[in-house]
Scaffold this active site. Structure first.
Site, PDB file in Angstrom:
ATOM      1  N   PHE A 123       0.849  -1.191   0.000  1.00  0.00           N
ATOM      2  CA  PHE A 123       0.000   0.000   0.000  1.00  0.00           C
ATOM      3  C   PHE A 123       0.876   1.229   0.000  1.00  0.00           C
ATOM      4  O   PHE A 123       2.052   1.164   0.350  1.00  0.00           O
ATOM      5  CB  PHE A 123      -0.897  -0.015   1.244  1.00  0.00           C
ATOM      6  CG  PHE A 123      -2.370   0.140   0.931  1.00  0.00           C
ATOM      7  CD1 PHE A 123      -3.018  -0.748   0.096  1.00  0.00           C
ATOM      8  CD2 PHE A 123      -3.114   1.168   1.497  1.00  0.00           C
ATOM      9  CE1 PHE A 123      -4.369  -0.623  -0.179  1.00  0.00           C
ATOM     10  CE2 PHE A 123      -4.476   1.303   1.232  1.00  0.00           C
ATOM     11  CZ  PHE A 123      -5.100   0.405   0.391  1.00  0.00           C
ATOM     12  N   GLN A 237      -7.674  14.903   4.562  1.00  0.00           N
ATOM     13  CA  GLN A 237      -7.050  14.135   3.497  1.00  0.00           C
ATOM     14  C   GLN A 237      -7.906  14.038   2.235  1.00  0.00           C
ATOM     15  O   GLN A 237      -9.070  13.672   2.296  1.00  0.00           O
ATOM     16  CB  GLN A 237      -6.755  12.719   3.986  1.00  0.00           C
ATOM     17  CG  GLN A 237      -6.130  11.832   2.920  1.00  0.00           C
ATOM     18  CD  GLN A 237      -5.598  10.533   3.497  1.00  0.00           C
ATOM     19  OE1 GLN A 237      -6.364   9.638   3.837  1.00  0.00           O
ATOM     20  NE2 GLN A 237      -4.298  10.444   3.656  1.00  0.00           N
ATOM     21  N   HIS A 239      -8.258  11.758  -0.748  1.00  0.00           N
ATOM     22  CA  HIS A 239      -7.844  10.467  -1.295  1.00  0.00           C
ATOM     23  C   HIS A 239      -7.600  10.701  -2.780  1.00  0.00           C
ATOM     24  O   HIS A 239      -8.416  11.332  -3.457  1.00  0.00           O
ATOM     25  CB  HIS A 239      -8.937   9.423  -1.087  1.00  0.00           C
ATOM     26  CG  HIS A 239      -8.491   8.014  -1.346  1.00  0.00           C
ATOM     27  ND1 HIS A 239      -8.194   7.570  -2.604  1.00  0.00           N
ATOM     28  CD2 HIS A 239      -8.271   6.979  -0.511  1.00  0.00           C
ATOM     29  CE1 HIS A 239      -7.814   6.296  -2.523  1.00  0.00           C
ATOM     30  NE2 HIS A 239      -7.858   5.917  -1.261  1.00  0.00           N
ATOM     31  N   LEU A 253     -15.306   6.287  -3.498  1.00  0.00           N
ATOM     32  CA  LEU A 253     -13.921   5.842  -3.379  1.00  0.00           C
ATOM     33  C   LEU A 253     -13.542   4.753  -4.374  1.00  0.00           C
ATOM     34  O   LEU A 253     -14.285   3.813  -4.609  1.00  0.00           O
ATOM     35  CB  LEU A 253     -13.690   5.320  -1.957  1.00  0.00           C
ATOM     36  CG  LEU A 253     -12.245   4.958  -1.628  1.00  0.00           C
ATOM     37  CD1 LEU A 253     -11.374   6.195  -1.639  1.00  0.00           C
ATOM     38  CD2 LEU A 253     -12.162   4.279  -0.273  1.00  0.00           C
ATOM     39  N   GLU A 256      -7.321   2.256  -2.806  1.00  0.00           N
ATOM     40  CA  GLU A 256      -5.882   2.276  -3.055  1.00  0.00           C
ATOM     41  C   GLU A 256      -5.387   0.866  -3.379  1.00  0.00           C
ATOM     42  O   GLU A 256      -4.319   0.684  -3.953  1.00  0.00           O
ATOM     43  CB  GLU A 256      -5.183   2.814  -1.798  1.00  0.00           C
ATOM     44  CG  GLU A 256      -3.729   3.144  -2.000  1.00  0.00           C
ATOM     45  CD  GLU A 256      -3.165   3.962  -0.835  1.00  0.00           C
ATOM     46  OE1 GLU A 256      -3.904   4.785  -0.268  1.00  0.00           O
ATOM     47  OE2 GLU A 256      -1.996   3.758  -0.494  1.00  0.00           O
ATOM     48  N   ARG A 287      -0.519   9.429   0.055  1.00  0.00           N
ATOM     49  CA  ARG A 287      -1.763   9.913  -0.543  1.00  0.00           C
ATOM     50  C   ARG A 287      -1.714  11.394  -0.900  1.00  0.00           C
ATOM     51  O   ARG A 287      -2.220  11.799  -1.944  1.00  0.00           O
ATOM     52  CB  ARG A 287      -2.931   9.660   0.401  1.00  0.00           C
ATOM     53  CG  ARG A 287      -3.332   8.204   0.410  1.00  0.00           C
ATOM     54  CD  ARG A 287      -4.470   7.942   1.345  1.00  0.00           C
ATOM     55  NE  ARG A 287      -4.929   6.565   1.167  1.00  0.00           N
ATOM     56  CZ  ARG A 287      -5.813   5.976   1.943  1.00  0.00           C
ATOM     57  NH1 ARG A 287      -6.339   6.630   2.969  1.00  0.00           N
ATOM     58  NH2 ARG A 287      -6.184   4.735   1.718  1.00  0.00           N
ATOM     59  N   HIS A 352     -11.588  12.444   2.029  1.00  0.00           N
ATOM     60  CA  HIS A 352     -11.621  11.072   2.526  1.00  0.00           C
ATOM     61  C   HIS A 352     -11.505  10.944   4.034  1.00  0.00           C
ATOM     62  O   HIS A 352     -12.170  10.123   4.646  1.00  0.00           O
ATOM     63  CB  HIS A 352     -10.480  10.300   1.862  1.00  0.00           C
ATOM     64  CG  HIS A 352     -10.497   8.831   2.124  1.00  0.00           C
ATOM     65  ND1 HIS A 352     -11.601   8.061   1.853  1.00  0.00           N
ATOM     66  CD2 HIS A 352      -9.558   7.988   2.618  1.00  0.00           C
ATOM     67  CE1 HIS A 352     -11.339   6.802   2.173  1.00  0.00           C
ATOM     68  NE2 HIS A 352     -10.121   6.736   2.658  1.00  0.00           N
ATOM     69  N   ARG A 387      -2.548  10.725   6.644  1.00  0.00           N
ATOM     70  CA  ARG A 387      -2.682   9.342   7.072  1.00  0.00           C
ATOM     71  C   ARG A 387      -2.268   8.391   5.959  1.00  0.00           C
ATOM     72  O   ARG A 387      -2.599   8.617   4.795  1.00  0.00           O
ATOM     73  CB  ARG A 387      -4.132   9.043   7.464  1.00  0.00           C
ATOM     74  CG  ARG A 387      -4.383   7.597   7.806  1.00  0.00           C
ATOM     75  CD  ARG A 387      -5.776   7.352   8.324  1.00  0.00           C
ATOM     76  NE  ARG A 387      -6.819   7.433   7.313  1.00  0.00           N
ATOM     77  CZ  ARG A 387      -7.106   6.460   6.443  1.00  0.00           C
ATOM     78  NH1 ARG A 387      -6.394   5.340   6.452  1.00  0.00           N
ATOM     79  NH2 ARG A 387      -8.089   6.602   5.573  1.00  0.00           N
TER      80      ARG A 387
END
Lengths: 586, 265
Positions: A123, A237, A239, A253, A256, A287, A352, A387
């Site tokens: 990730f 954040q 995304h 969404l 990821e 991100r 996000h 994050r």
């Protein structure tokens, strides 16, 4: 005089919110001997956690044996641009593996490695493959497993579709909460020795968001009004990959996990543009980096037809895609009529996650209000300025447990709940019921939509002072109008979403004001907070967190120095320093 | 006024929505401007924001992940968030799920499902597994077998369409397809040690299902509820209760007609 709630519920620990943190917290509090009442705005099991797709990060080392808590800690701190609460990052990295294995023993099912252990997927910005997952619906798995444990814990009661309007305090300690049942609008007074906030984030203050309707920042709003400090509210954040087209699905969404499983980002010229922004980590960069990269490509005229980038996974076999990314396959096929095994997806940044939130003690999730605890997205500290994907689900388990235990212990140490201040209760009731008496007041739907426009326009992915000040002014003006808003129409109490929306608006406005005020103050670019007028990371700001609190003169923001990193943790980070990207070092 | 433009692109949608409560109600028609990619939930929320602020509807994620926005569109049980308006032409109707009591408008009282869920014993590993200090090992193929069942988002559309619950209102005798799937996910979990076959045969009423497969048809997660869940559960129950060799064994042992409930496998 306002009407008094006819129903009173007495409990030891009141948990507000039933996502991952709330449920894990409730189980922990019950195991510590407390009677627990969980209240949630929706039905049980519908919390925003179910939308988490990619997985939960934990240094189990099942796929990469070199992985360690130190590596996870360093990744988290670097991703958060070093203003994370380092103690939270340390606890999280050390305890996440244990929490994941515990969840498995509670019945959660994960994809496996060839030798039968929990499989881990790569990730963004995680040095090693680290995310325990099941396909692309890991959040649902977490929720169902916790739900199974929760409903079979006799000390726990769950009250579904109940919304909290205000927390009640007495001499600096929480005493309870005023709430209403959505189905019939009846008022309920909860009296509790300790309260755990687990209400999630406030993504709904933006128009384009991956968040569900529930993410209206209730917890931050409630805590702020009860005198708790908020922290780092400027860090929201984006995304990098939300759906772009058609308009009806904008913002939903795109996990990821698509990039984790090898998905490539391209601009309309076919270039893998991440080469320019982070040649080492490419699509799996942090991100904030990927989101800004897509934004830059679009601004430079190299975007996809609907203003995004192409995300391509077609080089993987259809069977692989359908087994590893089943809900993405389904989502695009059904909602965008795009077969992702054959065509690229069109993606663009979407709001996000809230890194900011209630300021808490790292060990216990305690706030500065006695008896009030917070865990999960509503709390702040672990993620710093940005994050990492996968750190949210493990956050819920690690700090849900800790805060639940601490709330349980607090309740055990205090013989009864604090007395209810009748004037406070009356004022809270008055505010809650007021929109019902204003049939001709402003429509709460219109106000909410205007607020979303303001945040989207004035606190975008790249911010600047003038826009932020303008945005703040507009939020304050909306706040004034909201004080006089009605339900938009009929004023019945039974499941009246106009009334519910007026209530949600209250918390959203607090979150939006805190966002603008903090964003104005932080005069640098760090993680998710990027400013065109202060485009660089400023070392002086690395030591400062911004605290938002209620004062007699209204909302105030001030900088406080964070606790310096102990030597051994500085070493842990510097050893992994070679993995900094050029952008991070600049 | 509703009108369909040329081709399949509809400019305006004429949507009738049930408005009312358990005691009374009627279908009210609203004209909704259509934008590209609009789903039925968008249309309902547009009505709520612009024409009927008190229109009650339950929804959360708008991404087919939470299973909150179940309703009957033109009579078919569906998730509103996953139903593009363009699938329906210029007119459509939205009603609440019929199997559950109406609270208001499109919102129904689904609490019965949560009561049923509590009656299913939770995941229970064997004592040996529970105290095994080593991380558990399972094979991917064993995980794959139950992954399908664990995809369930509890939209309760299968409960809504199940004849036993919908037409015969036998909520007293049958847990419904959702909870057959829940039990299947537990029964086939490689580390679970409980035997829920007595529960299935008695309280849960697996025998009530006559395999019309309507539940499978409406499942938005495409779970093969009947073929992969209910039929194998029926077989397991039959193995235990109706296998002639076992039945003979029981008679020879002189035991009761039924095996012990809840014993370990």
């Amino acid at each position: 005089m306002a009407e008094a709630p006819r129903e009173t519920v007495e409990t030891d620990v009141l948990v507000i919110g039933a996502g991952g943190a709330g449920m894990r917290g409730a189980v922990a509090a019950a195991l510590s001997g407390a009677r627990v009442t969980v209240i949630c705005k929706s039905l049980l099991g519908k919390a925003h956690t179910v939308m988490a797709e990619g997985g939960m990060a934990a240094a189990l080392g099942n796929v990469a044996h070199l992985d360690s808590w130190e590596a996870h800690f360093a990744d988290t701190m670097k991703g958060g641009k070093l203003i994370n609460n380092w103690r939270m990052a340390e606890i999280h990295a050390k305890e996440a593996p244990e929490r994941v294995l515990e969840l498995e023993r509670w019945g959660a099912v994960f994809d496996r490695t060839r030798d039968g252990l929990i499989h881990q997927r790569p990730f963004g910005a995680h040095t090693y493959p680290r995310l325990a997952h099941i396909g692309d619906r890991t959040g649902l798995e977490l929720i169902r497993s916790l739900q199974d444990v929760l409903v079979h814990t006799p000390a726990v009661d769950v009250h579904m579709e109940v919304t909290v309007a205000s927390l009640l305090t007495s001499d600096g300690r929480v005493a309870g909460a005023l709430a209403y049942a959505r189905a019939d609008g009846r008022l309920i007074l909860y009296r509790a020795r300790a309260i755990l906030l687990a209400t999630g984030g406030a993504g709904k203050i933006y128009r384009i968001t991956s968040n569900s309707w529930e993410s209206t920042g209730d917890g931050t709003g409630l805590a702020y009004e009860a005198g708790a400090q908020l922290q780092d509210m400027e860090f929201v954040q984006f995304h990098p990959t939300g759906m772009v087209w058609p308009p009806g699905v904008r913002g939903i969404l795109v996990t990821e996990g698509v990039r984790g499983e090898g998905g490539l980002l391209r601009n309309k010229e076919g270039d893998r543009f991440m080469e320019k922004y982070d040649p080492e980590r490419m699509e799996l960069s942090a991100r904030d980096v990927v989101a800004r990269a897509i934004n830059s490509e679009v601004l430079a005229g190299r975007g996809s037809p609907h203003g995004g980038a192409f995300l391509d996974i077609t080089h993987r076999s259809p069977d692989f895609i359908k087994s590893k990314l089943p809900s993405m396959y389904e989502q695009f096929l059904k909602l965008a009529k795009v077969d992702i095994t054959k065509e690229p997806m069109e993606v663009a940044p979407t709001i996000h996650y809230y890194m900011g939130g209630v300021r808490v003690d790292a060990e216990t999730g305690a706030t500065n209000v006695s008896g009030l605890f917070a865990a999960g997205e509503v709390a702040s500290g672990l993620h710093g300025a940005n994050r990492l994907g996968g750190n949210s689900l493990s956050d819920l388990l690690v700090f849900g447990k800790r805060a639940g235990e601490a709330a349980g212990a607090f309740a055990g140490a205090h013989g009864g709940s604090a007395p209810i201040d009748s004037r406070q209760l009356e004022q809270a009731t008055e505010r809650l019921l007021a929109p019902l008496r204003r049939p001709h007041g402003d429509s709460p739907y219109r106000l909410m939509s205007e607020l979303q426009e303001v945040c989207t326009k004035y606190a975008p992915i790249i911010r600047e002072e003038k826009g932020l000040r303008e945005g703040l002014e507009k939020v304050l003006e909306l706040g004034g109008r909201a004080q006089l808003c009605g339900t938009g129409g009929p004023n019945g109490r039974a499941f009246n979403p106009g009334w519910h929306t007026a209530q949600d608006l209250h918390g959203m406005l607090i979150n939006a004001e805190a966002l603008f005020r903090s964003a104005i103050e932080r005069k640098e670019s760090r993680g998710a907070h990027a400013r065109s007028d202060y485009p660089r990371l400023d070392a002086r700001w690395a030591e400062l967190n911004l605290i938002t609190e209620k004062t007699p003169d209204g909302m105030a923001v001030r900088a406080v120095e964070n606790k310096p990193l102990p030597y051994e943790l500085t070493e842990v980070i510097s050893q992994s320093f070679k993995r900094y990207t050029p952008e991070e070092i600049s | 006024m509703a009108r369909a433009s040329t081709g399949d692109h509809v400019q305006q949608l004429r949507m009738s929505v049930f408005r009312g409560d358990a005691s009374e109600g009627e279908m009210i028609t609203y004209d909704v401007p259509v934008r590209e990619g609009m789903v039925v939930l968008d249309a309902v929320l547009w009505v709520q924001a612009n024409l009927a602020p008190d229109l009650a509807v339950r929804w959360n994620c708008k991404a087919a992940k939470c299973g909150s926005c179940s309703a009957e569109i033109n009579g078919f049980p569906r998730l509103m968030c996953k139903s593009p308006v363009s699938d329906y032409g210029a007119e459509l109707s939205v009603r609440p799920m019929r199997t559950f009591p109406i609270i208001r408008d499109l919102v129904t009282d689904v609490s019965w499902n949560y009561e049923v869920n509590k009656r299913i014993p939770k995941f229970t590993p064997s004592e040996k597994d529970a105290f095994d200090p080593q991380p558990w090992r399972m094979q991917q193929e064993d995980v794959d077998r139950i992954t399908e069942f664990r995809k369930c988002i509890e939209c309760f559309l299968c409960q809504d369409v199940c004849h036993v619950l919908r037409d015969h209102d036998r909520k007293d005798a049958f847990f419904g397809p959702r909870f057959m799937i829940r039990i299947a996910g537990l029964e086939m979990h490689p580390k679970d040690s409980l035997d829920r076959r007595p529960l299935l045969k008695n309280e849960a009423g697996v025998g009530m299902c006559n395999i019309t497969k309507c539940c499978t048809e409406v499942c938005p997660e495409h779970i093969h509820i009947t073929d992969n869940g209910i039929i194998p559960l029926k077989e397991r129950v039959a193995d235990l209760y109706f296998d002639p060799v076992r039945a003979l064994g029981r008679r020879l042992r002189g035991g009761g007609r039924e095996p012990d409930r809840g014993r370990s496998r």
